[in-house]
Design a protein around this motif. Structure first.
Motif: not given
Length: 256
Positions: A5-6, A8-9, A12-13, A28-29
């Motif tokens: 998940e990290r 992916k974040y 995305d950024v 954020h994480c």
């Protein structure tokens, strides 16, 4: 937050802004700066990004193919639909996931499934499975690539599925008309969806409420009673439930 998940974040950024910092990831994480740097180092070794002092930038201008803009339309509804659909997937199953923004949202909820095989004709979906669902086996249908919507279609799709039997197929729909059925925008897309349905034990439509009532010309790929289930955020006036009920009177609509 899990490592996948990290990552992916982070991607995305980077895709949206061209850079990401250790401080951003940490805040954020909810992880330490050491963990954030470890993630970035691992992703650089895999060729996903390039490390900089205090963060990272893309290896090139395109770290991952852009997700179509329609992903952001009715995003909350699509996410809820995807979450509900994921509950139907059992460990070890072989499923086919058609192209589209709602089916892409569905893939995001398959992280806890084990030993599944995901066949798809969607380029963005295939990349997502490869990068973020390590416990799943990704399979591409092949076919002619439609560059605008980034999915495969055409006769080669049928030949690639000739010896494959699927537990479930999850398909999006561009529109629904109660007297006509589930519709796709293009003839080649409709033909591909029909082929997908031929190879599945169950057909499940993922469709948000904005698709009810088409104002443009579309091509039918399934009559209202030819599908096993329709997962929606809401069913305006019960239109879809009524049209898909058939002679048995059983509702095929499940609200997310």
């Amino acid at each position: 937050m899990l490592a996948a998940e990290r990552q992916k974040y982070i991607l995305d950024v980077i895709h949206e802004t061209g850079t990401v910092s250790v401080a951003q990831i940490s805040e954020h994480c909810g992880v330490s700066s050491v963990t954030a740097r470890t993630d970035l180092d691992a992703m650089e070794r895999e060729g996903q990004l390039k490390r900089t002092h205090g963060g990272a930038v893309p290896v090139s201008q395109h770290v991952i193919p852009a997700v179509p803009q329609r992903v952001h339309k009715n995003a909350r509804a699509k996410d809820a639909i995807g979450r509900r659909a994921a509950e139907l997937v059992e460990d070890g199953e072989t499923i086919l996931v058609g192209s589209g923004s709602t089916t892409l949202a569905f893939l995001h909820w398959l992280g806890e499934k084990c030993g599944i095989t995901i066949i798809t004709n969607d380029v963005n979906g295939l990349i997502y499975v490869e990068q973020f669902l390590p416990q799943a086996t990704p399979v591409c249908t092949g076919g002619i690539l439609g560059r605008e919507y980034r999915h495969f279609a055409g006769p080669m799709v049928a030949s690639s599925l000739s010896d494959i039997y699927l537990d479930k197929v999850f398909l999006g729909a561009d529109a629904f008309e109660p007297d006509f059925g589930f519709l796709a925008e293009f003839e080649r897309t409709a033909t591909t969806k029909v082929e997908f349905m031929r190879h599945a034990r169950k057909t499940i439509i993922l469709m948000d409420s904005s698709k009810v009532g088409a104002s443009r010309s579309f091509v039918r790929f399934a009559a209202p009673t030819e599908v096993d289930m329709v997962i929606m955020d809401r069913d305006p006036g019960g239109i879809v439930a009524s049209a898909t009920a058939g002679k048995d009177g059983r509702s095929r609509v499940v609200l997310a």
